[in-house]
Design a protein around this motif. Structure first.
Motif, PDB file in Angstrom:
ATOM      1  N   GLY A   1      -4.777   2.625  -4.825  1.00  0.00           N
ATOM      2  CA  GLY A   1      -4.983   1.341  -4.177  1.00  0.00           C
ATOM      3  C   GLY A   1      -5.501   1.376  -2.756  1.00  0.00           C
ATOM      4  N   TYR A   2      -5.186   0.307  -2.038  1.00  0.00           N
ATOM      5  CA  TYR A   2      -5.677   0.101  -0.673  1.00  0.00           C
ATOM      6  C   TYR A   2      -5.193   1.188   0.282  1.00  0.00           C
ATOM      7  CZ  TYR A   2      -5.778  -1.797   4.083  1.00  0.00           C
ATOM      8  OH  TYR A   2      -5.970  -1.946   5.430  1.00  0.00           O
ATOM      9  N   PHE A   3      -6.079   1.546   1.221  1.00  0.00           N
ATOM     10  CA  PHE A   3      -5.662   2.430   2.311  1.00  0.00           C
ATOM     11  C   PHE A   3      -6.589   2.211   3.505  1.00  0.00           C
ATOM     12  CE2 PHE A   3      -5.636   6.488   4.674  1.00  0.00           C
ATOM     13  CZ  PHE A   3      -4.307   6.451   5.055  1.00  0.00           C
ATOM     14  N   ARG A   4      -6.013   2.227   4.688  1.00  0.00           N
ATOM     15  CA  ARG A   4      -6.779   2.063   5.925  1.00  0.00           C
ATOM     16  C   ARG A   4      -7.405   3.410   6.279  1.00  0.00           C
ATOM     17  NH1 ARG A   4      -6.369  -1.909  10.005  1.00  0.00           N
ATOM     18  NH2 ARG A   4      -7.199  -1.189  12.003  1.00  0.00           N
ATOM     19  N   GLY A   5      -8.525   3.705   5.651  1.00  0.00           N
ATOM     20  CA  GLY A   5      -9.122   5.034   5.721  1.00  0.00           C
ATOM     21  C   GLY A   5      -9.656   5.452   7.072  1.00  0.00           C
ATOM     22  N   PHE A  60     -11.294   0.280  -3.639  1.00  0.00           N
ATOM     23  CA  PHE A  60      -9.921   0.661  -3.980  1.00  0.00           C
ATOM     24  C   PHE A  60      -9.461   0.071  -5.314  1.00  0.00           C
ATOM     25  CE2 PHE A  60      -8.698  -3.005  -1.057  1.00  0.00           C
ATOM     26  CZ  PHE A  60      -7.996  -3.767  -1.981  1.00  0.00           C
ATOM     27  N   THR A  61     -10.223  -0.912  -5.858  1.00  0.00           N
ATOM     28  CA  THR A  61      -9.913  -1.414  -7.198  1.00  0.00           C
ATOM     29  C   THR A  61     -10.749  -0.728  -8.276  1.00  0.00           C
ATOM     30  OG1 THR A  61     -11.514  -3.221  -6.934  1.00  0.00           O
ATOM     31  CG2 THR A  61      -9.220  -3.690  -6.356  1.00  0.00           C
ATOM     32  N   ASP A  62     -11.583   0.232  -7.872  1.00  0.00           N
ATOM     33  CA  ASP A  62     -12.372   1.001  -8.838  1.00  0.00           C
ATOM     34  C   ASP A  62     -11.414   1.767  -9.763  1.00  0.00           C
ATOM     35  OD1 ASP A  62     -13.893   3.399  -9.908  1.00  0.00           O
ATOM     36  OD2 ASP A  62     -15.503   2.417  -8.811  1.00  0.00           O
ATOM     37  N   PHE A  71       0.856  -1.190   0.000  1.00  0.00           N
ATOM     38  CA  PHE A  71       0.000   0.000   0.000  1.00  0.00           C
ATOM     39  C   PHE A  71       0.890   1.238   0.000  1.00  0.00           C
ATOM     40  CE2 PHE A  71       0.686  -1.374   4.348  1.00  0.00           C
ATOM     41  CZ  PHE A  71       1.050  -0.217   5.021  1.00  0.00           C
ATOM     42  N   ASN A  72       0.265   2.376  -0.239  1.00  0.00           N
ATOM     43  CA  ASN A  72       0.978   3.654  -0.223  1.00  0.00           C
ATOM     44  C   ASN A  72       0.543   4.428   1.014  1.00  0.00           C
ATOM     45  OD1 ASN A  72       1.408   6.625  -0.820  1.00  0.00           O
ATOM     46  ND2 ASN A  72       2.362   5.730  -2.630  1.00  0.00           N
ATOM     47  N   TYR A  73       1.509   4.885   1.802  1.00  0.00           N
ATOM     48  CA  TYR A  73       1.206   5.619   3.031  1.00  0.00           C
ATOM     49  C   TYR A  73       2.026   6.899   3.070  1.00  0.00           C
ATOM     50  CZ  TYR A  73       0.810   6.632   8.059  1.00  0.00           C
ATOM     51  OH  TYR A  73       0.569   7.235   9.283  1.00  0.00           O
ATOM     52  N   ARG A  74       1.332   8.028   3.074  1.00  0.00           N
ATOM     53  CA  ARG A  74       1.990   9.339   3.091  1.00  0.00           C
ATOM     54  C   ARG A  74       3.018   9.476   1.974  1.00  0.00           C
ATOM     55  NH1 ARG A  74       2.660  11.463   9.334  1.00  0.00           N
ATOM     56  NH2 ARG A  74       0.514  11.070   9.957  1.00  0.00           N
ATOM     57  N   SER A 110     -10.482   0.914   2.231  1.00  0.00           N
ATOM     58  CA  SER A 110      -9.955  -0.356   2.725  1.00  0.00           C
ATOM     59  C   SER A 110     -10.765  -1.524   2.160  1.00  0.00           C
ATOM     60  CB  SER A 110     -10.006  -0.397   4.261  1.00  0.00           C
ATOM     61  OG  SER A 110     -11.348  -0.317   4.713  1.00  0.00           O
ATOM     62  N   ASN A 111     -11.775  -1.208   1.348  1.00  0.00           N
ATOM     63  CA  ASN A 111     -12.660  -2.227   0.785  1.00  0.00           C
ATOM     64  C   ASN A 111     -12.296  -2.477  -0.678  1.00  0.00           C
ATOM     65  OD1 ASN A 111     -15.087  -3.332  -0.591  1.00  0.00           O
ATOM     66  ND2 ASN A 111     -15.961  -3.191   1.464  1.00  0.00           N
ATOM     67  N   GLU A 112     -12.082  -3.737  -1.018  1.00  0.00           N
ATOM     68  CA  GLU A 112     -11.596  -4.091  -2.360  1.00  0.00           C
ATOM     69  C   GLU A 112     -12.457  -3.548  -3.483  1.00  0.00           C
ATOM     70  OE1 GLU A 112     -11.325  -8.153  -4.898  1.00  0.00           O
ATOM     71  OE2 GLU A 112     -10.304  -8.218  -2.955  1.00  0.00           O
TER      72      GLU A 112
END
Length: 463
Positions: free
Chosen positions: A436-440, A428-430, A58-61, A423-425
């Motif tokens: 991509g994925y992120f723990r929103g 985040f795959t839209d 995932f990408n964070y900051r 955080s829902n596939e």
């Protein structure tokens, strides 16, 4: 003359294309070892296939992260090549891309099955996965220790393998488990884990690695009760890449005891992701922290109230200049290393409070300009959200809001709801999501916490 030269150039380019000029690594290749070890070394690049998730990539900051990603970096470094990541949508997509030559190796825990052994070589670390009951560890109710104790209990699960396993377990026990299938697409497995932590639901089911990672966010969880058979899984390469498989096996054997591997394991599965917060100074005396003068000095440069800047610092570091987050953010304002360098914070000065505040002010200013299309009265929320997640995830949430008919220029009850869904596939795959994925939920709470504390500061301390 120029026309003749151009025609000659076009003919030359066509000849190159027909003869395989450029030798693209993942196109049609000669029979000898497509993407095997020597070819990878010659190209200087390892192409890794993986999935977006909290445990893989995932990408964070603005920084690429994830346990599988970090292991991939370590493997690529051992080969002396650069790393490039290609993301698939699911395990089937990973295998399809690998067999099509779109990547060299799958860096994800692919289930080891007889069927797949015909087309794949499993390699690297073999892990054992299984499903566990996620339950509350504290309180008056004792945690379940045996599957028979699930009879009469309410378990909330997503459709798919977790639901299927519970149904089979219920049959094995003769019935009695109250299985609730959560069909709401906006609720993910990790959302259900959060609800268990908050006491909203009693039990859910998750894979042990996902459950373990979530205990670093919620230490009040118990994940000891297994409800499924063990499933072996590992990385994989194509059958025509035996040398790469051998290199992955050798690297894993040597890497298991390395400081880099140990650090990655701790970062994702052991270190607490929560910042402990305690008050330092008394608001009744008109003081928030020992750094109030710094906040007053620099807040005006971005047209902020100094009390808002103080609220941000409190949320980030609890006013601890020596703080280092699980992700590597440092200092009073918790800037990631790459961001700190880009904002002119000298290396080695991360613990200097003034340098940290100065760099944060530059970053906030730059971020604000990225949201110039957002009305000024709303922009603050978008800037704070980006400070926590990185600009890309906020832009994804805005794109989702627009797609689903919400105002993408309003944060509360609009864009904030869509950052939760990252955080829902399904979301985040839209195609409108680029990051991509992120723990929103972290960003959702981050903005609300800062603004709520800011309101408290304003009431207690006159400007």
């Amino acid at each position: 003359m120029r026309v003749t030269a151009n025609l000659f150039l076009i003919a030359l380019l066509c000849l190159c294309c027909l003869s395989g000029c450029g030798n693209k690594r993942h196109g049609s290749m000669p029979d000898e070892a497509v993407g095997d070890l020597q070819q990878i070394k010659d190209s200087g690049e390892l192409v890794v296939l993986t999935l977006y998730s909290s445990t893989s990539y995932f990408n964070y900051r603005g920084q690429e992260m994830g346990f599988q990603y970090e292991l991939s970096e370590q493997f690529a470094k051992s080969l002396g090549v650069k790393l490039r990541v290609v993301v698939a949508r699911n395990v089937q997509g990973l295998i399809k891309k690998l067999l099509a030559g779109e990547g060299d190796i799958i860096a994800y825990n692919v289930p080891i099955t007889k069927e797949l052994k015909d087309s794949l070589i499993y390699c690297g670390e073999e892990v054992i996965t299984h499903q566990v009951i996620v339950q509350h560890a504290g309180g008056k109710t004792k945690p379940l220790t045996d599957v028979t104790e699930l009879i009469g209990k309410d378990v909330y699960v997503k459709p798919g393998k977790y639901y299927d396993r519970l149904v089979n377990l219920d049959k094995e026990l003769g019935g009695g488990i109250h299985i609730h299938k959560v069909t709401n697409d906006s609720i993910s497995v990790e959302d259900l884990i959060t609800q268990v932590s908050q006491g909203k639901i009693p039990y859910t089911v998750a894979d042990n690695d996902v459950a373990r990672l979530n205990t670093t966010y919620y230490p009040n969880l118990n994940i000891k009760l297994s409800i499924s058979f063990d499933q072996r899984a590992s990385w994989a390469v194509r059958k025509d890449s035996p040398e790469l498989a051998a290199a992955a096996n050798k690297w894993h054997e040597e890497n298991m005891t390395s400081p880099a591997y140990t650090a990655s394991m701790k970062r994702y599965f052991e270190i607490s992701k929560a910042t402990p917060h305690t008050s330092i100074l008394s608001l009744r005396e008109g003081k928030i922290s020992h750094f109030d003068e710094l906040f007053k000095k620099y807040a005006s440069e971005i047209d902020w109230d100094w009390r808002l800047l103080a609220s941000l610092a409190y949320t980030e570091s609890n006013f601890d200049t020596t703080a280092v987050s699980w992700a590597g953010a440092k200092g009073l304002m918790q800037l990631m290393p790459a961001t700190a360098r880009a904002m002119g914070l000298p290396e080695g000065k991360e613990q200097n409070p003034e340098e940290s505040v100065k760099a944060a002010i530059k970053y906030i200013n730059a971020t604000s300009k990225s949201f110039s299309s957002v009305p000024k009265e709303e922009r603050l929320n978008f800037v704070l959200a980006s400070y926590n997640s990185g600009i890309g995830h906020v832009q994804d949430a805005m794109a989702l809001a627009e797609k689903y008919g919400k105002n993408k220029y309003v944060w509360k009850d609009n864009v904030e709801n869509f950052i939760l869904l990252k955080s829902n596939e399904e979301y985040f795959t839209d195609p409108v999501c680029k990051n991509g994925y992120f723990r929103g939920i972290e960003t959702y709470n981050f903005v609300r916490d800062i603004m709520g504390r800011y309101e408290t500061y304003k009431k207690k301390i006159k400007k």
